[in-house]
Write a protein that holds these residues in place. Sequence first.
Motif, PDB file in Angstrom:
ATOM      1  N   THR A 127       0.823  -1.210   0.000  1.00 57.62           N
ATOM      2  CA  THR A 127       0.000   0.000   0.000  1.00 57.62           C
ATOM      3  C   THR A 127       0.857   1.260   0.000  1.00 57.62           C
ATOM      4  O   THR A 127       0.523   2.258  -0.652  1.00 57.62           O
ATOM      5  N   SER A 128       1.982   1.209   0.694  1.00 59.95           N
ATOM      6  CA  SER A 128       2.855   2.390   0.737  1.00 59.95           C
ATOM      7  C   SER A 128       3.414   2.685  -0.660  1.00 59.95           C
ATOM      8  O   SER A 128       3.611   3.848  -1.024  1.00 59.95           O
ATOM      9  N   TRP A 129       3.626   1.641  -1.429  1.00 55.78           N
ATOM     10  CA  TRP A 129       4.075   1.815  -2.816  1.00 55.78           C
ATOM     11  C   TRP A 129       2.967   2.495  -3.635  1.00 55.78           C
ATOM     12  O   TRP A 129       3.225   3.356  -4.477  1.00 55.78           O
TER      13      TRP A 129
ATOM     14  N   ILE B 236       8.754   5.215   1.956  1.00 60.75           N
ATOM     15  CA  ILE B 236       7.448   5.300   2.615  1.00 60.75           C
ATOM     16  C   ILE B 236       7.166   3.982   3.318  1.00 60.75           C
ATOM     17  O   ILE B 236       7.263   2.912   2.702  1.00 60.75           O
ATOM     18  N   SER B 237       6.828   4.054   4.594  1.00 63.76           N
ATOM     19  CA  SER B 237       6.507   2.835   5.333  1.00 63.76           C
ATOM     20  C   SER B 237       5.645   3.144   6.541  1.00 63.76           C
ATOM     21  O   SER B 237       6.027   3.959   7.377  1.00 63.76           O
ATOM     22  N   GLN B 238       4.491   2.520   6.614  1.00 66.97           N
ATOM     23  CA  GLN B 238       3.640   2.697   7.789  1.00 66.97           C
ATOM     24  C   GLN B 238       4.376   2.237   9.032  1.00 66.97           C
ATOM     25  O   GLN B 238       4.558   2.980   9.972  1.00 66.97           O
TER      26      GLN B 238
ATOM     27  N   GLU C  29       9.284  -0.740   9.601  1.00 64.45           N
ATOM     28  CA  GLU C  29      10.061  -1.950   9.901  1.00 64.45           C
ATOM     29  C   GLU C  29      10.182  -2.885   8.706  1.00 64.45           C
ATOM     30  O   GLU C  29      10.740  -3.971   8.843  1.00 64.45           O
ATOM     31  N   THR C  30       9.668  -2.528   7.568  1.00 63.74           N
ATOM     32  CA  THR C  30       9.661  -3.437   6.423  1.00 63.74           C
ATOM     33  C   THR C  30      11.091  -3.722   5.941  1.00 63.74           C
ATOM     34  O   THR C  30      11.843  -2.799   5.612  1.00 63.74           O
ATOM     35  N   ALA C  31      11.437  -5.012   5.919  1.00 56.41           N
ATOM     36  CA  ALA C  31      12.830  -5.409   5.666  1.00 56.41           C
ATOM     37  C   ALA C  31      13.323  -4.937   4.297  1.00 56.41           C
ATOM     38  O   ALA C  31      14.438  -4.411   4.186  1.00 56.41           O
TER      39      ALA C  31
ATOM     40  N   LYS D  76      -8.275  -8.281  -2.424  1.00 52.88           N
ATOM     41  CA  LYS D  76      -7.513  -9.537  -2.416  1.00 52.88           C
ATOM     42  C   LYS D  76      -7.152  -9.937  -1.000  1.00 52.88           C
ATOM     43  O   LYS D  76      -7.344 -11.064  -0.591  1.00 52.88           O
ATOM     44  N   GLU D  77      -6.564  -9.004  -0.263  1.00 55.03           N
ATOM     45  CA  GLU D  77      -5.958  -9.431   0.994  1.00 55.03           C
ATOM     46  C   GLU D  77      -6.969  -9.789   2.064  1.00 55.03           C
ATOM     47  O   GLU D  77      -6.688 -10.647   2.888  1.00 55.03           O
ATOM     48  N   ILE D  78      -8.144  -9.203   2.048  1.00 53.92           N
ATOM     49  CA  ILE D  78      -9.064  -9.563   3.140  1.00 53.92           C
ATOM     50  C   ILE D  78     -10.221 -10.454   2.717  1.00 53.92           C
ATOM     51  O   ILE D  78     -10.801 -11.137   3.552  1.00 53.92           O
TER      52      ILE D  78
HETATM   53  O1  M6R Z   1       4.653  -0.925   6.963  1.00 55.19           O
HETATM   54  P1  M6R Z   1       4.800  -0.723   5.469  1.00 55.19           P
HETATM   55  O2  M6R Z   1       4.043   0.441   4.982  1.00 55.19           O
HETATM   56  O3  M6R Z   1       6.249  -0.675   5.048  1.00 55.19           O
HETATM   57  O4  M6R Z   1       4.174  -2.012   4.833  1.00 55.19           O
HETATM   58  C1  M6R Z   1       4.191  -2.249   3.456  1.00 55.19           C
HETATM   59  C2  M6R Z   1       3.252  -3.357   3.070  1.00 55.19           C
HETATM   60  O5  M6R Z   1       3.646  -4.553   3.691  1.00 55.19           O
HETATM   61  C3  M6R Z   1       1.808  -3.049   3.435  1.00 55.19           C
HETATM   62  O6  M6R Z   1       1.374  -1.838   2.904  1.00 55.19           O
HETATM   63  C4  M6R Z   1       0.875  -4.168   2.967  1.00 55.19           C
HETATM   64  O7  M6R Z   1       0.836  -4.199   1.572  1.00 55.19           O
HETATM   65  C5  M6R Z   1      -0.539  -3.980   3.562  1.00 55.19           C
HETATM   66  N1  M6R Z   1      -0.985  -5.186   4.185  1.00 55.19           N
HETATM   67  C6  M6R Z   1      -1.560  -3.564   2.546  1.00 55.19           C
HETATM   68  O8  M6R Z   1      -2.815  -3.405   3.109  1.00 55.19           O
END
Ligand code: M6R
Length: 366
Positions: free
Chosen positions: A60-62, A104-106, A109-111, A245-247
Amino acid sequence: EKGGYDHFMLKEIYEQPSAISDTYRGRIRVAEGIIKMAGIDDNLAKLLNAKRIIVIACGTSWHAGLVAEYIFEELVRIPVEVEYASEFRYRNPVIHQDDVVIAISQSGETADTMAAIKLAKERGAFVFGVCNVVGSSISRETHAGAYTHAGPEIGVASTKAFTTQITVLSLIALKLAERKGTISNSDFHYYLQELERVPEKVKIALESNEHIKLIADKYKDAKNFLYLGRGYNFPVALEGALKLKEISYIHAEGYPAAEMKHGPIALIDEQMPVVVIATKKGHYDKVVSNIQEIKSRKGKIIGIVTEGDETVKGLADHVIEIPETIEFLTPLLTTIPLQLLSYHIAVMLDKNVDQPRNLAKSVTVE
Ligand code: M6R
């Protein structure tokens, strides 16, 4: 702690009016036409002189990064590339000293995003972070940054993080555009005013909830969905498909509406629901002709339209209205019905909305 909502996801969808205003509050003074963001102000020269902006993110951040690409190129006239962190890090990318990288990252912590940041830093780029979690690894690894003040996001499906990321990125673009002189002073003031009106408009968009529930009930058994949009709303189509898709585990694809004729149109029959973002402005007439193409192949059309729209209403099987705003802010509104649609479908299918199978809230392994 779900505040009376059945799921965190729904709570977080409804928090968006306040999350968006929390994100810009304290940063903008509309009457005076001022945007104050420490991370930007302290690095203004670097940002203004950037020859190129490279956005790195996942999921989603992408998608928020893609929206930012359209906003930055339009307002600031700096070329932008948006990269999946996982591809960027393994590609021996070309990075120059005068490139600015926005990560961008919520979760922060995304590796893959972390590894991409380290690579960009090694090669001399200035790295700016847009994170939600304060003090997270990415917020510490970047040279500077701006937080989205969305508050904790618990649902695995990202909702308010997305809209607040777009809010922060819009603020940055506006600030740079004003400084660079790539937008007029009067537009700058007008855009700020419009941004301040977004939370109220998100509230209005949320009022379609019951109507969206009826649509969800009609299409919950579909095996596939298509999501189409153009311009600023092409990334929103991708995001709408990802959410579904995801939910709900229903296969869904997002496409730029005009790409349909290069392949996916072959998928369309009377079984195929097609969600089309068809707001006024933003290539409206072109989208209307895309809708006609779907209709003539008997696809079921769910249109996301601007209040008062008549043309799409006449063609679509269903329409969901959102208030009017300036074009680059429409993703903040068009996203809302797509979040609600996937939420209701997943609930009706009895899926675990907040913790979908196989997924983790933050992906800390590559
Ligand atoms: O924490 P981040 O923004 O780095 O996470 C990136 C993705 O893993 C995250 O947006 C994922 O695609 C979500 N589950 C989408 O809803």
